[in-house]
Design an enzyme around this catalytic site. Sequence first.
Site, PDB file in Angstrom:
ATOM      1  N   ASP A 134       0.231  58.155  41.159  1.00 30.02           N
ATOM      2  CA  ASP A 134       0.668  57.496  39.974  1.00 30.02           C
ATOM      3  C   ASP A 134      -0.399  56.296  39.564  1.00 30.02           C
ATOM      4  O   ASP A 134      -0.605  55.433  40.438  1.00 30.02           O
ATOM      5  CB  ASP A 134       1.886  56.955  40.424  1.00 30.02           C
ATOM      6  CG  ASP A 134       2.734  55.868  39.304  1.00 30.02           C
ATOM      7  OD1 ASP A 134       1.960  55.649  38.227  1.00 30.02           O
ATOM      8  OD2 ASP A 134       3.604  55.510  39.269  1.00 30.02           O
ATOM      9  N   LYS A 178       0.887  49.959  29.992  1.00 26.38           N
ATOM     10  CA  LYS A 178       0.287  48.636  30.654  1.00 26.38           C
ATOM     11  C   LYS A 178      -1.275  48.340  30.348  1.00 26.38           C
ATOM     12  O   LYS A 178      -1.486  47.428  29.694  1.00 26.38           O
ATOM     13  CB  LYS A 178       0.576  49.025  32.119  1.00 26.38           C
ATOM     14  CG  LYS A 178       1.869  48.791  32.561  1.00 26.38           C
ATOM     15  CD  LYS A 178       2.185  49.182  33.739  1.00 26.38           C
ATOM     16  CE  LYS A 178       3.621  49.498  34.125  1.00 26.38           C
ATOM     17  NZ  LYS A 178       4.556  48.490  33.660  1.00 26.38           N
ATOM     18  N   TRP A 229       7.612  51.077  43.391  1.00 28.19           N
ATOM     19  CA  TRP A 229       7.274  52.458  42.455  1.00 28.19           C
ATOM     20  C   TRP A 229       7.299  53.593  43.231  1.00 28.19           C
ATOM     21  O   TRP A 229       7.930  54.794  42.768  1.00 28.19           O
ATOM     22  CB  TRP A 229       6.178  52.173  41.305  1.00 28.19           C
ATOM     23  CG  TRP A 229       6.714  51.305  40.393  1.00 28.19           C
ATOM     24  CD1 TRP A 229       6.027  49.920  40.145  1.00 28.19           C
ATOM     25  CD2 TRP A 229       7.888  51.307  39.545  1.00 28.19           C
ATOM     26  NE1 TRP A 229       6.763  49.341  39.180  1.00 28.19           N
ATOM     27  CE2 TRP A 229       7.952  50.281  38.569  1.00 28.19           C
ATOM     28  CE3 TRP A 229       8.967  52.378  39.067  1.00 28.19           C
ATOM     29  CZ2 TRP A 229       8.815  49.743  37.802  1.00 28.19           C
ATOM     30  CZ3 TRP A 229       9.664  52.031  38.240  1.00 28.19           C
ATOM     31  CH2 TRP A 229       9.497  50.796  37.553  1.00 28.19           C
TER      32      TRP A 229
HETATM   33  N1  PMP Z   1       4.854  53.672  37.899  1.00 31.22           N
HETATM   34  C1  PMP Z   1       4.401  52.301  37.990  1.00 31.22           C
HETATM   35  C2  PMP Z   1       3.309  52.095  38.818  1.00 31.22           C
HETATM   36  C3  PMP Z   1       5.005  51.336  37.097  1.00 31.22           C
HETATM   37  O1  PMP Z   1       4.548  50.256  37.157  1.00 31.22           O
HETATM   38  C4  PMP Z   1       5.968  51.815  36.248  1.00 31.22           C
HETATM   39  C5  PMP Z   1       6.762  50.777  35.459  1.00 31.22           C
HETATM   40  N2  PMP Z   1       6.561  50.602  34.264  1.00 31.22           N
HETATM   41  C6  PMP Z   1       6.635  53.074  36.323  1.00 31.22           C
HETATM   42  C7  PMP Z   1       5.910  53.983  37.132  1.00 31.22           C
HETATM   43  C8  PMP Z   1       7.807  53.524  35.332  1.00 31.22           C
HETATM   44  O2  PMP Z   1       7.328  53.723  34.114  1.00 31.22           O
HETATM   45  P1  PMP Z   1       8.435  53.967  32.905  1.00 31.22           P
HETATM   46  O3  PMP Z   1       9.045  52.729  32.844  1.00 31.22           O
HETATM   47  O4  PMP Z   1       7.476  54.187  31.869  1.00 31.22           O
HETATM   48  O5  PMP Z   1       9.313  54.876  33.371  1.00 31.22           O
END
Ligand code: PMP
Length: 412
Positions: A213, A237, A137
């Site tokens: 993040d 999550k 990520w």
């Molecule tokens: N950052 C992290 C740590 C993630 O686990 C995720 C996956 N859901 C994301 C960003 C991307 O998130 P989204 O699918 O909501 O764009």
Amino acid sequence: MASFDSYRELFSYNNNNDTMSEARTLEREEPNYFGAGPALLPTSVLQEAALDLLGYEGDNLGIGEISHRSKPAIKVIDDTKANLTKLLNIPDTHEVFFMQGGGTTGFSSIVYNLFANYAKKTNGQKAKAAYAITGSWSKKASEEATRLGFEVDVVVNTKSQKFADIPPYSEWKAIDKNTAYLYVCDNETVNGNEFKDIPGPEYLPEGVELVADMSSNILSKAIDVSKYGLIMAGAQKNIGLAGLTIYIIKKSLIEQPSDEELRSYGIPLTPIAFHYPTVISNNSAYNTIPIFTCHILKLVTEKLLSEGGIAHIQKLNEQKADLLYSALEKYPGFYTLPISNPNVRSNMNVVFTLPSEELEAKFIKEAAERKLSGLKGHRSVGGMRASIYNAVTLHSVQLLVDLVNEFATNNS
Ligand code: PMP
């Protein structure tokens, strides 16, 4: 709030097909679900939210049907902000707001907004940003910043070691002078590593903001918000439904030059729906905020507060992670933990592999027979991943631990 029973009829249906004729209710068997996200939510929250979808606060209109500018909707936003402020002890120096778009929107909105803020503070200078790549990520976030044309300096990258460790800050590349922020992903959901500390002044120069993040571990542990310039977290999550992203920003990072000034500096303008000053000055409702998703977040945070706040949930999360990692470590020739450094193992996403793909498939099958689901690893890395977010109970983890023990004994 109306009783569950009085609504039960509304939820029941009789289909002519005999196999489907059972009435639906607001009850469910407690799932033992380890999916990485969207993830499990407390049943009591979903029950209340389901009723609120039909009628909110005594009205015959549901929470998803009212205007996002109506009084009850504004109260949902304000209450959720207040709950988050209490839970995380957010100081006055920081502001909470919400936006649509998920973590991925965070990847791009952070760059636009923080580069513009840097220009405001420096009379038009172009910044660069430091990125720590410690998993898939943070890698995506850094690639997005580069793709959008901003200058990115990768200060650590552990991809060639399959993200198995987070090296100490002393081994990271030094941060350049005109850097606006250092970006980290506090918990790498796919790879299963998590920061257990944050860089102090010996690594992070004064004026360089820490951006994190926390999509997969926000509200799982205590953090010192005052140390962060910006925290970004998708809700789906640990604490809510997809559709809403939480931002906690240091107030000094909000201000930006005017559009004309930015144009004259050659710094790109942020799309309006993701322009932090605009979103903040409209109390997160500049455009239509998904108020039902915000409502779920309100209910989840209310529940956390009533159960003892972050201290309580952190202790429980540590207990769950310890139980599972200890069980896996008892069979070193059988289970492999790809995060080689135990000090950076995630308390949220426990990643492990078995000796062969056949055994992994058998493990998943036997898990399903015991009603344990969501255990398959991310498609990019394979293996297993047990996500043990806030809503996953100690009981569910204990059931998984029983399987871990019995499966190793029967198949080694
Ligand atoms: N950052 C992290 C740590 C993630 O686990 C995720 C996956 N859901 C994301 C960003 C991307 O998130 P989204 O699918 O909501 O764009």
